[in-house]
Design a protein around this motif. Structure first.
Motif, mmCIF file in Angstrom:
data_model
loop_
_atom_site.group_PDB
_atom_site.id
_atom_site.type_symbol
_atom_site.label_atom_id
_atom_site.label_comp_id
_atom_site.label_asym_id
_atom_site.label_seq_id
_atom_site.Cartn_x
_atom_site.Cartn_y
_atom_site.Cartn_z
ATOM 1 N N ALA A 48 0.930 -1.467 0.029
ATOM 2 C CA ALA A 48 -0.340 -0.100 -0.009
ATOM 3 C C ALA A 48 1.329 1.179 -0.264
ATOM 4 O O ALA A 48 1.298 2.338 -1.158
ATOM 5 C CB ALA A 48 -0.784 0.083 1.410
ATOM 6 N N GLY A 49 1.908 1.718 1.028
ATOM 7 C CA GLY A 49 2.884 3.055 0.324
ATOM 8 C C GLY A 49 3.767 2.948 0.287
ATOM 9 O O GLY A 49 3.219 4.067 -0.834
ATOM 10 N N MET A 50 4.204 1.912 -1.119
ATOM 11 C CA MET A 50 4.955 1.581 -1.651
ATOM 12 C C MET A 50 4.149 2.250 -3.374
ATOM 13 O O MET A 50 4.951 2.602 -3.165
ATOM 14 C CB MET A 50 5.591 0.621 -1.403
ATOM 15 N N SER A 51 3.040 1.130 -3.292
ATOM 16 C CA SER A 51 2.903 1.289 -4.281
ATOM 17 C C SER A 51 2.719 2.783 -5.009
ATOM 18 O O SER A 51 1.940 4.232 -6.139
ATOM 19 C CB SER A 51 1.928 0.666 -4.724
ATOM 20 N N ASP A 52 1.417 3.966 -3.529
ATOM 21 C CA ASP A 52 1.212 4.955 -3.563
ATOM 22 C C ASP A 52 1.990 5.837 -4.081
ATOM 23 O O ASP A 52 2.509 7.251 -4.622
ATOM 24 C CB ASP A 52 0.248 5.892 -1.903
ATOM 25 N N LEU A 53 3.956 5.845 -2.726
ATOM 26 C CA LEU A 53 4.875 6.243 -3.021
ATOM 27 C C LEU A 53 5.033 6.694 -5.164
ATOM 28 O O LEU A 53 5.385 7.561 -5.195
ATOM 29 C CB LEU A 53 6.249 5.746 -2.284
ATOM 30 N N LEU A 54 5.153 4.856 -5.586
ATOM 31 C CA LEU A 54 5.579 4.970 -6.651
ATOM 32 C C LEU A 54 4.823 5.673 -7.569
ATOM 33 O O LEU A 54 4.753 6.096 -8.851
ATOM 34 C CB LEU A 54 5.689 3.767 -7.247
ATOM 35 N N GLY A 55 3.578 5.967 -7.217
ATOM 36 C CA GLY A 55 2.420 6.053 -8.188
ATOM 37 C C GLY A 55 2.996 8.302 -8.279
ATOM 38 O O GLY A 55 2.401 8.927 -9.446
ATOM 39 N N LEU A 56 2.743 8.699 -6.780
ATOM 40 C CA LEU A 56 3.526 10.301 -6.633
ATOM 41 C C LEU A 56 4.693 10.416 -7.851
ATOM 42 O O LEU A 56 4.735 11.803 -8.089
ATOM 43 C CB LEU A 56 3.334 10.322 -5.170
ATOM 44 N N LEU A 57 5.314 9.960 -7.896
ATOM 45 C CA LEU A 57 6.693 9.906 -8.604
ATOM 46 C C LEU A 57 6.514 9.392 -10.318
ATOM 47 O O LEU A 57 7.655 9.826 -10.869
ATOM 48 C CB LEU A 57 7.836 8.641 -8.092
ATOM 49 N N GLY A 58 5.340 9.066 -10.432
ATOM 50 C CA GLY A 58 5.063 8.418 -12.108
ATOM 51 C C GLY A 58 5.908 7.689 -11.804
ATOM 52 O O GLY A 58 6.235 7.003 -13.789
ATOM 53 N N VAL A 59 6.134 6.549 -11.301
ATOM 54 C CA VAL A 59 7.056 5.219 -11.193
ATOM 55 C C VAL A 59 6.477 4.033 -11.606
ATOM 56 O O VAL A 59 5.687 3.968 -11.334
ATOM 57 C CB VAL A 59 8.391 5.015 -10.314
ATOM 58 N N VAL A 60 6.401 3.445 -12.821
ATOM 59 C CA VAL A 60 5.794 2.388 -13.357
ATOM 60 C C VAL A 60 6.421 1.875 -12.976
ATOM 61 O O VAL A 60 7.990 0.840 -13.735
ATOM 62 C CB VAL A 60 5.226 2.275 -15.222
ATOM 63 N N VAL A 61 6.137 -0.478 -12.395
ATOM 64 C CA VAL A 61 6.684 -1.130 -11.866
ATOM 65 C C VAL A 61 6.058 -2.192 -12.752
ATOM 66 O O VAL A 61 4.824 -2.275 -12.274
ATOM 67 C CB VAL A 61 7.136 -1.462 -10.215
ATOM 68 N N SER A 62 6.754 -3.022 -13.506
ATOM 69 C CA SER A 62 5.931 -4.010 -14.260
ATOM 70 C C SER A 62 5.304 -5.268 -13.606
ATOM 71 O O SER A 62 4.978 -5.933 -13.416
ATOM 72 C CB SER A 62 6.253 -4.567 -15.719
ATOM 73 N N ASP A 63 6.662 -5.117 -12.449
ATOM 74 C CA ASP A 63 6.777 -6.802 -11.192
ATOM 75 C C ASP A 63 5.854 -6.426 -10.271
ATOM 76 O O ASP A 63 7.099 -5.526 -9.109
ATOM 77 C CB ASP A 63 7.551 -7.214 -11.526
ATOM 78 N N VAL A 64 5.087 -6.184 -9.783
ATOM 79 C CA VAL A 64 3.808 -5.891 -8.758
ATOM 80 C C VAL A 64 4.259 -6.857 -7.115
ATOM 81 O O VAL A 64 5.107 -6.345 -5.817
ATOM 82 C CB VAL A 64 2.752 -5.828 -8.626
ATOM 83 N N THR A 65 5.419 -7.350 -7.904
ATOM 84 C CA THR A 65 6.406 -8.473 -6.863
ATOM 85 C C THR A 65 7.885 -7.891 -6.518
ATOM 86 O O THR A 65 8.442 -7.921 -5.750
ATOM 87 C CB THR A 65 6.807 -9.714 -6.775
ATOM 88 N N ALA A 66 8.401 -7.484 -7.231
ATOM 89 C CA ALA A 66 9.847 -6.593 -7.325
ATOM 90 C C ALA A 66 9.535 -5.887 -5.781
ATOM 91 O O ALA A 66 8.926 -5.130 -5.008
ATOM 92 C CB ALA A 66 9.923 -5.931 -8.515
ATOM 93 N N LEU A 67 10.024 -5.820 -5.492
ATOM 94 C CA LEU A 67 11.196 -5.426 -4.054
ATOM 95 C C LEU A 67 11.524 -4.428 -4.423
ATOM 96 O O LEU A 67 12.820 -4.344 -4.882
ATOM 97 C CB LEU A 67 12.319 -6.318 -2.988
#
Length: 112
Positions: A48-67
């Motif tokens: 939850a927290g990381m996906s929000d941060l990535l969204g705010l930064l405009g970073v798209v991560v294709s592997d949702v299980t990536a660390l």
């Protein structure tokens, strides 16, 4: 003992999913993607927290299980006194966010 094919398939699928979800730890000498990072925390990109941060930064991560590591700083000269990491030492594929986040991380054992 006889097992049905579906029982064996389900058991193997669970085993593979568990192995894929848990990143293995690398010896520090095998980090060939750049400098080893010391991150204050690491989380899955889908948390939850990381996906929000990535969204705010405009970073798209294709592997949702990536660390993903957050608040990271490089560790130089691994093995020499004075360079330690009391948080999460990781080897990451993408460290281009000025230490705020590091993508594609794998835990690192600094003593190997």
């Amino acid at each position: 003992m006889f097992f049905s094919r579906s029982t064996v398939f389900v058991a193997l699928s669970a085993l593979v999913a568990t192995a894929a979800a848990a990143p293995s730890t690398l010896p520090a000498s095998q980090c060939n993607t750049g400098s080893i990072q010391c991150c204050n925390s690491t989380q899955k990109a889908s948390s939850a927290g990381m996906s929000d941060l990535l969204g705010l930064l405009g970073v798209v991560v294709s592997d949702v299980t990536a660390l993903v590591g957050s608040n990271c700083s490089p560790i130089s000269a691994v093995g020499l006194g004075g360079n330690s990491c009391s948080a999460a030492p990781v080897c990451c594929e993408n460290n281009q966010f000025n230490g705020l986040i590091a993508l594609g991380c794998v835990p690192v054992n600094l003593s190997l």
